[in-house]
Every structure is written in structure tokens, then in C-alpha cells.
Design a protein around this motif. Structure first.
Motif, PDB file in Angstrom:
ATOM      1  N   GLU A 168       0.838  -1.197   0.000  1.00 42.43           N
ATOM      2  CA  GLU A 168       0.000   0.000   0.000  1.00 42.43           C
ATOM      3  C   GLU A 168       0.877   1.252   0.000  1.00 42.43           C
ATOM      4  O   GLU A 168       1.954   1.275   0.610  1.00 42.43           O
ATOM      5  CB  GLU A 168      -0.893  -0.010   1.244  1.00 42.43           C
ATOM      6  CG  GLU A 168      -1.988   1.034   1.191  1.00 42.43           C
ATOM      7  CD  GLU A 168      -2.885   1.026   2.423  1.00 42.43           C
ATOM      8  OE1 GLU A 168      -3.971   1.631   2.348  1.00 42.43           O
ATOM      9  OE2 GLU A 168      -2.508   0.427   3.453  1.00 42.43           O
ATOM     10  N   MET A 169       0.417   2.290  -0.682  1.00 41.76           N
ATOM     11  CA  MET A 169       1.187   3.542  -0.750  1.00 41.76           C
ATOM     12  C   MET A 169       0.359   4.706  -0.217  1.00 41.76           C
ATOM     13  O   MET A 169      -0.871   4.687  -0.264  1.00 41.76           O
ATOM     14  CB  MET A 169       1.573   3.862  -2.202  1.00 41.76           C
ATOM     15  CG  MET A 169       2.496   2.845  -2.827  1.00 41.76           C
ATOM     16  SD  MET A 169       2.896   3.308  -4.526  1.00 41.76           S
ATOM     17  CE  MET A 169       4.134   4.583  -4.268  1.00 41.76           C
ATOM     18  N   ALA A 170       1.064   5.738   0.245  1.00 40.12           N
ATOM     19  CA  ALA A 170       0.406   6.996   0.611  1.00 40.12           C
ATOM     20  C   ALA A 170       1.129   8.136  -0.073  1.00 40.12           C
ATOM     21  O   ALA A 170       2.364   8.204  -0.046  1.00 40.12           O
ATOM     22  CB  ALA A 170       0.434   7.187   2.122  1.00 40.12           C
ATOM     23  N   LEU A 300      -6.301   9.205  -9.502  1.00 38.20           N
ATOM     24  CA  LEU A 300      -5.511   7.975  -9.639  1.00 38.20           C
ATOM     25  C   LEU A 300      -5.603   7.129  -8.370  1.00 38.20           C
ATOM     26  O   LEU A 300      -5.671   5.900  -8.437  1.00 38.20           O
ATOM     27  CB  LEU A 300      -4.055   8.309  -9.964  1.00 38.20           C
ATOM     28  CG  LEU A 300      -3.831   8.828 -11.384  1.00 38.20           C
ATOM     29  CD1 LEU A 300      -2.384   9.258 -11.586  1.00 38.20           C
ATOM     30  CD2 LEU A 300      -4.201   7.766 -12.420  1.00 38.20           C
ATOM     31  N   ALA A 301      -5.599   7.790  -7.211  1.00 35.54           N
ATOM     32  CA  ALA A 301      -5.729   7.033  -5.956  1.00 35.54           C
ATOM     33  C   ALA A 301      -7.077   6.297  -5.924  1.00 35.54           C
ATOM     34  O   ALA A 301      -7.159   5.123  -5.564  1.00 35.54           O
ATOM     35  CB  ALA A 301      -5.594   7.970  -4.766  1.00 35.54           C
ATOM     36  N   ARG A 302      -8.135   7.001  -6.343  1.00 33.63           N
ATOM     37  CA  ARG A 302      -9.466   6.387  -6.363  1.00 33.63           C
ATOM     38  C   ARG A 302      -9.497   5.166  -7.275  1.00 33.63           C
ATOM     39  O   ARG A 302     -10.210   4.198  -7.033  1.00 33.63           O
ATOM     40  CB  ARG A 302     -10.488   7.431  -6.826  1.00 33.63           C
ATOM     41  CG  ARG A 302     -11.904   6.924  -6.880  1.00 33.63           C
ATOM     42  CD  ARG A 302     -12.906   8.033  -7.099  1.00 33.63           C
ATOM     43  NE  ARG A 302     -12.764   8.711  -8.389  1.00 33.63           N
ATOM     44  CZ  ARG A 302     -13.564   9.680  -8.815  1.00 33.63           C
ATOM     45  NH1 ARG A 302     -14.543  10.088  -8.049  1.00 33.63           N
ATOM     46  NH2 ARG A 302     -13.384  10.238  -9.991  1.00 33.63           N
ATOM     47  N   ARG A 309      -3.464   5.647  -0.945  1.00 34.29           N
ATOM     48  CA  ARG A 309      -4.173   6.697  -0.192  1.00 34.29           C
ATOM     49  C   ARG A 309      -3.562   8.018  -0.599  1.00 34.29           C
ATOM     50  O   ARG A 309      -2.343   8.109  -0.740  1.00 34.29           O
ATOM     51  CB  ARG A 309      -3.939   6.541   1.305  1.00 34.29           C
ATOM     52  CG  ARG A 309      -4.543   5.320   1.903  1.00 34.29           C
ATOM     53  CD  ARG A 309      -3.995   5.132   3.320  1.00 34.29           C
ATOM     54  NE  ARG A 309      -4.694   4.025   3.937  1.00 34.29           N
ATOM     55  CZ  ARG A 309      -5.658   4.188   4.835  1.00 34.29           C
ATOM     56  NH1 ARG A 309      -5.980   5.373   5.277  1.00 34.29           N
ATOM     57  NH2 ARG A 309      -6.293   3.135   5.327  1.00 34.29           N
ATOM     58  N   ALA A 310      -4.382   9.050  -0.743  1.00 31.21           N
ATOM     59  CA  ALA A 310      -3.819  10.328  -1.186  1.00 31.21           C
ATOM     60  C   ALA A 310      -4.551  11.501  -0.574  1.00 31.21           C
ATOM     61  O   ALA A 310      -5.763  11.463  -0.330  1.00 31.21           O
ATOM     62  CB  ALA A 310      -3.866  10.431  -2.709  1.00 31.21           C
ATOM     63  N   SER A 311      -3.789  12.556  -0.340  1.00 31.92           N
ATOM     64  CA  SER A 311      -4.362  13.828   0.090  1.00 31.92           C
ATOM     65  C   SER A 311      -3.408  14.942  -0.341  1.00 31.92           C
ATOM     66  O   SER A 311      -2.356  14.677  -0.925  1.00 31.92           O
ATOM     67  CB  SER A 311      -4.590  13.850   1.602  1.00 31.92           C
ATOM     68  OG  SER A 311      -5.309  15.027   1.950  1.00 31.92           O
TER      69      SER A 311
END
Ligand code: R1P
Ligand code: URA
Length: 369
Positions: A168-170, A300-302, A309-311
Motif C-alpha cells: 500500500e502507498m500513501a 488515480l488514488a481512487r 491513499r492520497a491527500s
């Protein structure tokens, strides 16, 4: 040196005797990089909060030479390096801070510890100018990547990093923006929570057929959500470092141009954007900021099948109501504080990651040994 690419330049963030430096740099180069040569050397300081004062590590920027590419669908070279970012497995961490400029990346790299004891930070600049810096923050492996500007560059950074990382990436983007309305105000950090919409110029509207049909010159997407856990972590860390009044959250609008799609008007072009900002606020009344990458990252995260996960947090430097622009010194102060908030939010967010052997394809640069 035949394989050396580009001019050799040294950016000294602190000063040491040049001959000692050269020896340190050479010693830190992995054999493959030594063969290719390094174009630039930079010096960064380990995080003052986590390393002994004055603990300065010399870090070399590797510039891998482009070699033949094997796959037209997802181009990689014989070392497994991606086509635009130039990184391969083991060089990029699961937690990524994406920033728009090299200056911002180098400034924030000062807060990283080396990936492994006794080494400099891992730094690699691709032939396309994407700089990846890998180290640790709060002892957690983390990469800072210079994403430059716009949707296409955000796409390269997310897709090519995803391709060389397991687990998993953030991603957190730290950028700058224009403010449309409160609570966003000059000098505040605005977290893209609940997310971002995308504004696109519609070229069809500018041709004769589009004009006849009355096509709209700009289109607005629906909101794309940011990761609530990462967004909250960023808000909490930012409130700690900037004070609660220095941070807020709101809906961001990502535009495909700094100019026309953000409602800026110039005499040279027929942009038909006189009503753009008013139309935007009719479409999404809660929009507070305007910038150029966040919606791409969130989209892209979606679509990452749950793997990213992205913000994003954006510093307001342009007030689109008053027309004011933040001073350079204040921007740098805010970049440092907001940058540390992003690094802390990334490091403290739990991920199902794989820091280990990267599927046996080489030892990661942050491996202790
Ligand atoms: C435009 O000046 C650039 O600034 C903003 C926009 O998104 C665009 O990339 O962000 P950065 O400061 O991260 O580059
Ligand atoms: N970046 C943008 O994209 N827009 C602004 O107004 C300021 C920074």
C-alpha cells in the motif's frame, strides 16, 4: 568521463572542505552509479530533531543514463527503471511527498534522516528532470518527489512510482494555490478535504462547430475524494506546527492551466473565461482553492484498486479577490512548516506496506545493513 551527463554542479547547503566532500561522495555511490557518473552533488542536513546537531551527510544526485527500453506499453529499461522518473524497485518508499519545485524538495530533504546509517540521502534525477529523494522521517522510509506542474506530470509521478513499489502507498501533495474565498486566506495551508474537482478547457468550444452548438468553454468534474485518514492526519500535524489558525480544509479545484482555466485574463488569447470563477462557484459553492495537480492525484488514488491513499495541502500564495500575492520569505517559512507536517502525517499513517526485500529484486536503499 564519457558516460557523465550534464554539467557538474554543487549546491552546498552547508560547507565542508571540498576534498573531503569528494571522497565522501564517491564512497556513497553504488557501483553502477559510479560507472555512469553523477551529474550533481548536493549536501543536506539530517533532521535536527532526530539527529545530533551538526550531523551533516553528503548526498549525491545520481543521473542514470537512458538505455534501451523494452516495453512500449509501460516502458522500462534493462535495469527496471521507469521511462520518465528513472527510478526502480528499492529506490522509492511507500510514502511519497509530492512537491512542485526542486527548491521545495531540497529544503524539505533537510528534515530527512539518511535511508541507512552512515549514508547520504538517496537522490536521483531523471533525464526528464524528475528528482526523487529517499530517506527516513521519524525513522520511517519516505520519498520526496519533484512533480513539477500540471496533470500529466502528476500522472507520471503516481503511475511510475506505483510501478516500482510493493504494498500500500500513501501520497501527499504539498503545493501552492490561489484562494477563492474563506476560510482559505493568504498564508494559510488548505487541506483538500473533502477533495478536489477538475476544471478543463474544452477545445471543441473554440471551433466553428462548437460555437454553433454553444458548447461550454470549460467543464467541471464532480468532487474526487481525498483519503479521510490521511487528510485528518495532515490537518492535525499542520495545526501542531502552524497553529490551528494557520490551517483549514475545503474543496480544491484543479485546473489544466494556471491562466485560462483559473480565470486569469490576458489580452493575447480569446479564452472566454470572464464568468469562469462565478460559474465554478455556482457549480461547487464550497470551492476554496485553485491549483493544478491535486485532482489528478486523487483520481488515480481512487482508481488504484485500493492500493493508494492520497491527500494534499496547498499554501495560499495568491488571493484572487484582493489580487495580493504572498512575500517570498513567508512562502519559504510556510513551505518548511507545512512540509514537516506532511512528512509527519505520512510517517504516522499506518499502511500495509512492504519495506523489505521488494520481491527479491534488490536491497532497498533504506535497508539497514
Ligand atoms: C503554478 O504556479 C504551480 O503552483 C502550484 C500549481 O499547482 C502549479 O503547479 O503548485 P506547486 O507550487 O506545487 O507547483
Ligand atoms: N498556483 C496556482 O495554480 N494558482 C495560483 O493562483 C497560485 C499558485
Amino acid at each position: 568521463m564519457a558516460e557523465r551527463s550534464g554539467a557538474c554542479a554543487v549546491v552546498a547547503l552547508s560547507v565542508r572542505a571540498p576534498c573531503r566532500l569528494a571522497a565522501q561522495r564517491e564512497a556513497q555511490l553504488p557501483p553502477a552509479a559510479r560507472r555512469r557518473g553523477a551529474a550533481r552533488q548536493l549536501r543536506v542536513r539530517a533532521d535536527a530533531g532526530t539527529a545530533a546537531a551538526g550531523d551533516v551527510a553528503a548526498s549525491t544526485v545520481l543521473r542514470p543514463r537512458k538505455t534501451d527500453i523494452s516495453d512500449a506499453n509501460f516502458p522500462v529499461d534493462s535495469e527496471g527503471r521507469t521511462y520518465h522518473l528513472g527510478t526502480r524497485r528499492g529506490e522509492v518508499a511507500n510514502r511519497i511527498l509530492s512537491v512542485g519545485s526542486e527548491k521545495r524538495a531540497l529544503m524539505l530533504a533537510e528534515y530527512l534522516q539518511p535511508p541507512a546509517p552512515g549514508r547520504g540521502l538517496f537522490m536521483l534525477e531523471s533525464s526528464r528532470g524528475f528528482l526523487t529523494i529517499t530517506g527516513r522521517y521519524l525513522d520511517v522510509p519516505l520519498s520526496i518527489i519533484v512533480t513539477h506542474m500540471g496533470l500529466a506530470n502528476a500522472d507520471f509521478v503516481v503511475r511510475e512510482s506505483r510501478a516500482v513499489v510493493d504494498g500500500e502507498m500513501a501520497f501527499i501533495r504539498l503545493g501552492t494555490c490561489g484562494a477563492l474565498q474563506p476560510p482559505a486566506r493568504l498564508g494559510s495551508l488548505v487541506v483538500a478535504d473533502p477533495g478536489a474537482i477538475l476544471i478543463r478547457r474544452n477545445p471543441d468550444a473554440f471551433g466553428p462547430e462548437g460555437e454553433a452548438l454553444g458548447l461550454p468553454p470549460y467543464t467541471f468534474s464532480q468532487p474526487i475524494p481525498s483519503d479521510p485518514v490521511l487528510s485528518l492526519a495532515l490537518q492535525l500535524e499542520a495545526a501542531r506546527l502552524l497553529g490551528p489558525e494557520g490551517v483549514c480544509s475545503g474543496l480544491n479545484a484543479t485546473a489544466d492551466s494556471f491562466y485560462c482555466s483559473q480565470g486569469r485574463r490576458t489580452a493575447w488569447f480569446d479564452d472566454r473565461n470572464e464568468n469562469l470563477l462565478a460559474d465554478l462557484l455556482t457549480h461547487q459553492p464550497s470551492t476554496v482553492t485553485l491549483e493544478m495537480e491535486t485532482a489528478q492525484l486523487l483520481d488515480l488514488a481512487r482508481c488504484s484498486r485500493g492500493s493508494i491513499r492520497a491527500s494534499a495541502g496547498v499554501i495560499v500564495l495568491a488571493d484572487r479577490q484582493s489580487n495580493d500575492f504572498l512575500g517570498a520569505e513567508r512562502i519559504e517559512q510556510l513551505e518548511r512548516l507545512a512540509g514537516q507536517a506532511c512528512l509527519a502525517a505520512l510517517a504516522r499513517t499506518q499502511l500495509e506496506d512492504a519495506w523489505g526485500a521488494h520481491n527479491g529484486s534488490g536491497t532497498p536503499v533504506w535497508h539497514h545493513c
